[in-house]
Design a protein around this motif. Sequence first.
Motif, PDB file in Angstrom:
ATOM      1  N   SER A  38       0.837  -1.203   0.000  1.00  0.00           N
ATOM      2  CA  SER A  38       0.000   0.000   0.000  1.00  0.00           C
ATOM      3  C   SER A  38       0.870   1.249   0.000  1.00  0.00           C
ATOM      4  O   SER A  38       2.018   1.226   0.450  1.00  0.00           O
ATOM      5  N   PHE A  39       0.292   2.317  -0.528  1.00  0.00           N
ATOM      6  CA  PHE A  39       0.931   3.623  -0.427  1.00  0.00           C
ATOM      7  C   PHE A  39       0.742   4.101   1.008  1.00  0.00           C
ATOM      8  O   PHE A  39      -0.352   4.022   1.555  1.00  0.00           O
ATOM      9  N   ASN A  41       1.351   7.235   1.812  1.00  0.00           N
ATOM     10  CA  ASN A  41       0.903   8.616   1.638  1.00  0.00           C
ATOM     11  C   ASN A  41       0.324   8.743   0.230  1.00  0.00           C
ATOM     12  O   ASN A  41       0.604   7.925  -0.633  1.00  0.00           O
ATOM     13  N   ASN A  42      -0.479   9.767   0.027  1.00  0.00           N
ATOM     14  CA  ASN A  42      -1.053   9.982  -1.300  1.00  0.00           C
ATOM     15  C   ASN A  42       0.040  10.431  -2.265  1.00  0.00           C
ATOM     16  O   ASN A  42       0.835  11.318  -1.927  1.00  0.00           O
ATOM     17  N   GLN A  44       1.910  12.550  -4.668  1.00  0.00           N
ATOM     18  CA  GLN A  44       1.835  13.980  -4.964  1.00  0.00           C
ATOM     19  C   GLN A  44       3.016  14.388  -5.813  1.00  0.00           C
ATOM     20  O   GLN A  44       4.110  13.827  -5.692  1.00  0.00           O
ATOM     21  N   LEU A  49       7.289   9.256  -2.258  1.00  0.00           N
ATOM     22  CA  LEU A  49       6.203   8.294  -2.208  1.00  0.00           C
ATOM     23  C   LEU A  49       6.715   7.107  -1.401  1.00  0.00           C
ATOM     24  O   LEU A  49       7.794   6.581  -1.684  1.00  0.00           O
TER      25      LEU A  49
END
Length: 120
Positions: A38-39, A41-42, A44, A49
């Motif tokens: 999973s990420f 953080n979003n 950007q 990342l």
Amino acid sequence: MASSSSSSLFKPASRLALPLSVLTTLFHLPATSAYSWSFQNNPQQCSNLTVSISGTDGVPPYRLLILPIGPSPLKNNIEARKIMDIKFDGTSSSVQALLRYPANSQLVAVHQDQNSESYR
């Protein structure tokens, strides 16, 4: 007319049976792994990342491909995004990479562990 419709009811069900090649392929499909990624953080523009692995069935080293999809968000549809091939260090279960995609980019991320023959 009744005899022709009744005879069609007794035709062999060969259309319903799966060919042997399909059954053989299904038998040899690999089992699914009980791990996920999973990420953290979003994603950007021009930011780090972080991707993490969880679960116990994955076998390091891991690898992540990030691929741009959709039209470029830049003027004149200039494509500045590159495919990113991110390798995790040794037995690490997380990795950070700088996402050099313009704002409003779309991407797809696929993952692989040591035992994978392809990306997921």
